[in-house]
Design an enzyme around this catalytic site. Sequence first.
Site, PDB file in Angstrom:
ATOM      1  N   VAL A  61     103.070 141.987  40.230  1.00  0.00           N
ATOM      2  CA  VAL A  61     104.356 141.418  40.649  1.00  0.00           C
ATOM      3  C   VAL A  61     105.121 140.761  39.504  1.00  0.00           C
ATOM      4  CG1 VAL A  61     103.674 141.104  43.048  1.00  0.00           C
ATOM      5  CG2 VAL A  61     103.284 139.242  41.393  1.00  0.00           C
ATOM      6  N   SER A 139     101.505 126.317  48.836  1.00  0.00           N
ATOM      7  CA  SER A 139     100.209 125.648  48.880  1.00  0.00           C
ATOM      8  C   SER A 139     100.426 124.155  49.009  1.00  0.00           C
ATOM      9  CB  SER A 139      99.421 125.926  47.589  1.00  0.00           C
ATOM     10  OG  SER A 139      98.271 125.101  47.493  1.00  0.00           O
ATOM     11  N   TYR A 152      99.190 125.723  38.422  1.00  0.00           N
ATOM     12  CA  TYR A 152      99.235 126.257  39.782  1.00  0.00           C
ATOM     13  C   TYR A 152     100.103 125.371  40.675  1.00  0.00           C
ATOM     14  CZ  TYR A 152      97.532 127.754  44.389  1.00  0.00           C
ATOM     15  OH  TYR A 152      97.449 128.208  45.682  1.00  0.00           O
TER      16      TYR A 152
END
Length: 247
Positions: A61, A139, A152
Amino acid sequence: MKDRVVVVTGAAGGIGLGIAQRFARDGYPTAMLDVQEDLLEQEAEGLRSGGAKVLARKVDVSDRAKVDEAYADIRRELGPIAIVVPNAGIAPMVPFVDMSIAQWHQVLDINLTGVFHTIQAGVRDMLDAQWGRVVTISSHAGQSGGMHMSHYSASKGGVISLTKGLARELAAHGTTVNTVAPSVCETPQMHRAMDAGLFPLEAILPMIPIPRAGQPDDIAAACAFLASDDASYITGQVLGVNGGMYI
């Protein structure tokens, strides 16, 4: 409207596979994208054998040209894209002081820029149809932070902000944009972290009011709802499917 074409990235395993399975078994033509080609095709074939209409393509991606090529195949074989679930992501654990520039860029390129590519490559179909659904997967780390996962956390915080901004931009064109934010979820990635001693599940479970790890089906159910007509008045929202770990 089960003729609406769904695109799910990171669909060879874990949360992405659970999402793709849910849409495919519900009767939606489903495109499954992932870098793990053999595993992806195996899972796709399993769904086809059950009567689902599924297309599988190997796609990184972070590579826009590859995303565009896959979307051209999807339009040709399944039809215009109506629902996009950008799920592909990586979650390496590394202390910030030891993090290399390459590690930072890799996580942002896949987890955030990859979401941008996945949505933008398909959004014109939604604009043309005056109907669309985008359900990003973020998340709780993007809300509260994650130890040894600053890259992240930054990427998932970016996904949440991208979701909100895009929701405002597309609302007048019949397209809603929401994000599902899991916390602890039972996936191959979680088990690898546990095996490496990086993820002590027994220490984390007491912090979750519903004392278990989430399952891919839990996330898939939330995605199915947000992609439905029943959710037509919901946009720009963060739906925490986390057992109450982040409230």
